[in-house]
Design an enzyme around this catalytic site. Structure first.
Site: not given
Length: 240
Positions: A36, A58, A167
């Site tokens: 990733d 990703k 996030m």
């Protein structure tokens, strides 16, 4: 490790120094590395020169390989008899989207093994000098992802003493609005730790009432957000 497997490996929060010993050994025998974004480039140099390295992205908001394609790659190279390392940032089971990959591997009869990694949710606050628990200020904490803030139970989250959000950089304004709307004080301390566990780490400290203004012209991805009175302990715990 003579029989081939798919190893789903946690890469830790950033710097290669936070990789586990087992993960490092597996990189050394990898024949196919499927990784990733947010992986230290030095990790990519830890595989054999003959290893096939596949970047599947990703990264939030950017171009990335579809989950279906990733699943197919894992199965394809396993069936070719390769030692496959699926390298994920942090820990595979903390917002690592592992279930789809494990389901595909099981359906195809592929052997696999999960290797834990240090999550940025735990390492980020520690490396910023912020304890997530304290006998007075924090008897519990929760970890949430704010990738889709509309699905979170903000009423429940606002009652917690300490909250760690991953996030959430692009949705900081929504996070603050929801917490204030559900009873958090504007003076509640907040820390935003960018690029935790790397040489680029930067920390912004503020309060719910002023953090949006303080970071308005700053890129907040990737970042670990810590909210709660424990943020105030950072100054007390700083090295002399």
């Amino acid at each position: 490790m003579s029989r081939n497997k798919v190893y789903i490996v946690g890469a830790g929060p950033g710097d290669i120094e936070y990789l586990t010993v087992k993960a490092y050994k597996l990189l050394g025998i990898a024949q196919v590395l499927i990784y990733d974004a947010l992986v230290d480039e030095e990790l990519l140099n830890s595989v054999p020169s003959t290893c096939l390295k596949l970047d599947v992205g990703k990264r939030g908001g950017g171009i990335s390989t579809s989950q279906g394609e990733i699943n197919n790659l894992l199965v394809k190279y396993y069936r070719e008899g390769k030692q496959v390392v699926r390298l994920k940032a942090g820990d595979p089971f903390i917002f690592g989207r592992c279930i789809a990959e494990i389901t595909a591997l099981k359906s195809a009869g592929c052997e696999f093994e999960i290797i834990p990694g240090i999550s940025s949710a735990l390492a980020g606050p520690l490396l910023a000098g912020i304890p997530l628990t304290d006998t007075v200020l924090s008897q519990c904490f929760a970890i949430a992802t704010a990738h889709d803030p509309d699905i979170l139970d903000w009423e429940a989250l606002s009652r917690l003493q300490t909250l760690v959000i991953l996030m959430g950089g692009k949705n900081l304004e929504i996070i603050v609005h929801q917490l204030l709307r559900h009873g958090k004080s504007k003076s509640t301390p907040i820390a935003i730790i960018r690029w935790t566990g790397t040489a680029k780490q930067k920390i912004c400290i503020g309060e719910l009432g002023n953090i949006v203004g303080k970071t308005r012209d700053t890129s907040l991805s990737p970042a670990v957000i810590v909210i709660g009175e424990v943020v105030g302990l950072r100054k007390f715990l700083e090295k002399g």
